[in-house]
Design a protein around this motif. Sequence first.
Motif, PDB file in Angstrom:
ATOM      1  N   LEU A   1       1.152   3.807  -1.709  1.00 15.62           N
ATOM      2  CA  LEU A   1      -0.233   3.367  -1.910  1.00 15.62           C
ATOM      3  C   LEU A   1      -0.560   3.261  -3.397  1.00 15.62           C
ATOM      4  N   TRP A   2      -0.052   4.210  -4.183  1.00 14.99           N
ATOM      5  CA  TRP A   2      -0.307   4.177  -5.621  1.00 14.99           C
ATOM      6  C   TRP A   2       0.364   2.952  -6.254  1.00 14.99           C
ATOM      7  N   LYS A   3       1.572   2.669  -5.819  1.00 14.57           N
ATOM      8  CA  LYS A   3       2.275   1.495  -6.318  1.00 14.57           C
ATOM      9  C   LYS A   3       1.488   0.223  -5.989  1.00 14.57           C
ATOM     10  N   GLN A   4       0.969   0.185  -4.773  1.00 15.06           N
ATOM     11  CA  GLN A   4       0.185  -0.965  -4.335  1.00 15.06           C
ATOM     12  C   GLN A   4      -1.068  -1.147  -5.193  1.00 15.06           C
ATOM     13  N   ARG A   5      -1.731  -0.056  -5.557  1.00 17.33           N
ATOM     14  CA  ARG A   5      -2.948  -0.134  -6.362  1.00 17.33           C
ATOM     15  C   ARG A   5      -2.680  -0.699  -7.749  1.00 17.33           C
ATOM     16  N   LEU A   6      -1.454  -0.542  -8.226  1.00 16.52           N
ATOM     17  CA  LEU A   6      -1.115  -1.001  -9.572  1.00 16.52           C
ATOM     18  C   LEU A   6      -0.624  -2.450  -9.611  1.00 16.52           C
ATOM     19  N   PHE A   7      -0.471  -3.080  -8.456  1.00 21.51           N
ATOM     20  CA  PHE A   7       0.049  -4.450  -8.406  1.00 21.51           C
ATOM     21  C   PHE A   7      -0.683  -5.376  -9.374  1.00 21.51           C
ATOM     22  N   HIS A   8      -1.993  -5.263  -9.409  1.00 25.09           N
ATOM     23  CA  HIS A   8      -2.814  -6.220 -10.155  1.00 25.09           C
ATOM     24  C   HIS A   8      -2.924  -5.896 -11.641  1.00 25.09           C
ATOM     25  N   GLN A   9      -2.207  -4.882 -12.104  1.00 21.54           N
ATOM     26  CA  GLN A   9      -2.257  -4.526 -13.521  1.00 21.54           C
ATOM     27  C   GLN A   9      -1.296  -5.343 -14.374  1.00 21.54           C
TER      28      GLN A   9
ATOM     29  N   GLU B   1      10.119  -2.103 -15.865  1.00 23.73           N
ATOM     30  CA  GLU B   1      10.476  -1.827 -14.483  1.00 23.73           C
ATOM     31  C   GLU B   1       9.235  -1.336 -13.742  1.00 23.73           C
ATOM     32  N   GLN B   2       9.039  -1.841 -12.549  1.00 18.71           N
ATOM     33  CA  GLN B   2       7.890  -1.431 -11.741  1.00 18.71           C
ATOM     34  C   GLN B   2       8.243  -0.126 -11.041  1.00 18.71           C
ATOM     35  N   ALA B   3       7.750   0.996 -11.598  1.00 19.22           N
ATOM     36  CA  ALA B   3       8.072   2.307 -11.034  1.00 19.22           C
ATOM     37  C   ALA B   3       6.973   3.291 -11.385  1.00 19.22           C
ATOM     38  N   ASN B   4       6.496   4.024 -10.398  1.00 17.97           N
ATOM     39  CA  ASN B   4       5.426   4.999 -10.619  1.00 17.97           C
ATOM     40  C   ASN B   4       5.801   6.057 -11.641  1.00 17.97           C
ATOM     41  N   LYS B   5       7.082   6.394 -11.733  1.00 19.84           N
ATOM     42  CA  LYS B   5       7.513   7.528 -12.542  1.00 19.84           C
ATOM     43  C   LYS B   5       7.617   7.211 -14.035  1.00 19.84           C
TER      44      LYS B   5
ATOM     45  N   GLY C   1      10.315  -5.872 -10.324  1.00 17.88           N
ATOM     46  CA  GLY C   1      10.568  -4.863  -9.311  1.00 17.88           C
ATOM     47  C   GLY C   1      10.606  -5.337  -7.882  1.00 17.88           C
ATOM     48  N   HIS C   2      10.518  -4.340  -6.988  1.00 18.17           N
ATOM     49  CA  HIS C   2      10.682  -4.515  -5.544  1.00 18.17           C
ATOM     50  C   HIS C   2       9.357  -4.687  -4.813  1.00 18.17           C
ATOM     51  N   GLY C   3       8.234  -4.545  -5.512  1.00 20.64           N
ATOM     52  CA  GLY C   3       6.960  -4.494  -4.798  1.00 20.64           C
ATOM     53  C   GLY C   3       6.767  -3.094  -4.246  1.00 20.64           C
ATOM     54  N   ILE C   4       6.953  -2.927  -2.953  1.00 21.45           N
ATOM     55  CA  ILE C   4       6.940  -1.600  -2.337  1.00 21.45           C
ATOM     56  C   ILE C   4       8.313  -1.375  -1.716  1.00 21.45           C
ATOM     57  N   ALA C   5       9.103  -0.533  -2.350  1.00 18.63           N
ATOM     58  CA  ALA C   5      10.458  -0.281  -1.858  1.00 18.63           C
ATOM     59  C   ALA C   5      10.418   0.698  -0.687  1.00 18.63           C
ATOM     60  N   GLU C   6      11.241   0.423   0.323  1.00 23.10           N
ATOM     61  CA  GLU C   6      11.408   1.345   1.445  1.00 23.10           C
ATOM     62  C   GLU C   6      12.637   2.199   1.179  1.00 23.10           C
ATOM     63  N   ASN C   7      12.418   3.442   0.797  1.00 22.79           N
ATOM     64  CA  ASN C   7      13.523   4.365   0.555  1.00 22.79           C
ATOM     65  C   ASN C   7      13.261   5.668   1.283  1.00 22.79           C
ATOM     66  N   ILE C   8      14.327   6.301   1.743  1.00 23.83           N
ATOM     67  CA  ILE C   8      14.186   7.594   2.394  1.00 23.83           C
ATOM     68  C   ILE C   8      13.567   8.580   1.406  1.00 23.83           C
ATOM     69  N   GLY C   9      12.537   9.290   1.848  1.00 22.55           N
ATOM     70  CA  GLY C   9      11.915  10.302   1.010  1.00 22.55           C
ATOM     71  C   GLY C   9      10.744   9.817   0.184  1.00 22.55           C
ATOM     72  N   VAL C  10      10.480   8.503   0.155  1.00 21.40           N
ATOM     73  CA  VAL C  10       9.334   7.992  -0.593  1.00 21.40           C
ATOM     74  C   VAL C  10       8.081   8.188   0.243  1.00 21.40           C
ATOM     75  N   SER C  11       7.081   8.867  -0.318  1.00 23.51           N
ATOM     76  CA  SER C  11       5.879   9.225   0.437  1.00 23.51           C
ATOM     77  C   SER C  11       4.923   8.052   0.583  1.00 23.51           C
ATOM     78  N   LYS C  12       4.038   8.172   1.567  1.00 24.78           N
ATOM     79  CA  LYS C  12       2.997   7.170   1.755  1.00 24.78           C
ATOM     80  C   LYS C  12       2.077   7.101   0.543  1.00 24.78           C
ATOM     81  N   THR C  13       1.807   8.260  -0.052  1.00 20.41           N
ATOM     82  CA  THR C  13       0.955   8.299  -1.245  1.00 20.41           C
ATOM     83  C   THR C  13       1.575   7.503  -2.384  1.00 20.41           C
ATOM     84  N   SER C  14       2.893   7.655  -2.578  1.00 18.68           N
ATOM     85  CA  SER C  14       3.585   6.929  -3.630  1.00 18.68           C
ATOM     86  C   SER C  14       3.498   5.423  -3.406  1.00 18.68           C
TER      87      SER C  14
END
Length: 382
Positions: free
Chosen positions: A132-140, A91-95, A117-130
């Motif tokens: 951006l970090w998800k985006q940086r991992l796309f290519h892994q 699952e594509q998830a930072n946590k 996964g969702h790529g970059i999910a838009e959810n209430i409470g998800v920070s910009k930092t989270s």
Amino acid sequence: MEGAKVLIIQKSLPHYRLTFFEGLRRFLLTKGVELSLAYGNGNKEDQKKQDLVKLDWAIPYENEVFSVAGKELYWQPLLHLVADFDLVVVEQANKLLLNYMLMVRKKKNGFKLAFWGHGIAENIGVSKTSKLWKQRLFHQADWWFAYTRGVADLLSRFGIDSSIITVVQNAIDTKKLQADFEAGSQEELDLIKETYNIKGNCLGIYCGGIYEEKRSAFLLDAVIAVREQIADFEFIVVGAGCEDFYWKNAALAYPFIHYLGPQFGAQKAALLKLSDVFLCPGLVGLAVLDAFVTQCPLITTDYRYHSPEVDYLEHGYNGLITDNTLDDYVQEVVALLEDEQRLNEMKTACAISAAKYSIEHMVDNFGKGILSALQPTLNTVS
């Protein structure tokens, strides 16, 4: 590729995924590929839903869930397994801390790593930092299983080669709902109306969880405004959640609003069949499949926190996506309810869409994606 072994890791196994995993395992066996599934016990919130299940051929494990700086993190103790597989799907998830270990070890252990996964999910409470970090991992990842075409398009915009993206078309098994919908008779529908004192012949429904992203306050205002323009309009609410007090109170204040709580099986199918439109101005996810199967066009807004499955909703064809204002939403709902020909055309389109977004197609898409991911490739991430 024959004899290849694939591992999918999930932090929990909800009931709605059983049909998918069983179907995917059968599909891959016909191609000589062995599928293993490792599933955890989720977190406390997952366990409260009481929909987690077991699977006799899969590998259960215990998640270690803890909090760091207010963020929930998971440790999945499965490193000892991964070296035995050719492809590991996570699952594509930072946590999920195991994901980072797999990114580091995949080359040494000789397996490919895929994100689902969702790529970059838009959810209430998800920070910009989270995000951006998800985006940086796309290519892994060596391969991507994108929930929908919209997710795949997003990944492409961030430079992921489309040749390593599989569009899954995320779905659930709707065969039982389809059968219940087709079996419902007019006598049964009339009995439901009598039982719940539903007198109008122009009906809207909301069916699903009732929580912040579903925007109950907006929906209640919309329902009252629609009633002011269509005297025969009544509204049914099916579901429960932390904000169901909106509808419990509304049902006491307005006789044309009927809060029925959670409903399942044939009763749920009949209530959807009885209704003309499915009103959901907030988050739209897999409930759109319920709307398609029961030919009850869903009307939402261009809300920023939708789940990826909102991609299945084609404005003006199988549902509506209005501007995110109360006036526009009410105007579009009223216009559709007053145009019988357009409403019937949209119901027909829902039936066509129900056949397109099925669990069978999801299995086929995912299975073919796994076969492609297992092929030798020059663009594997090192």
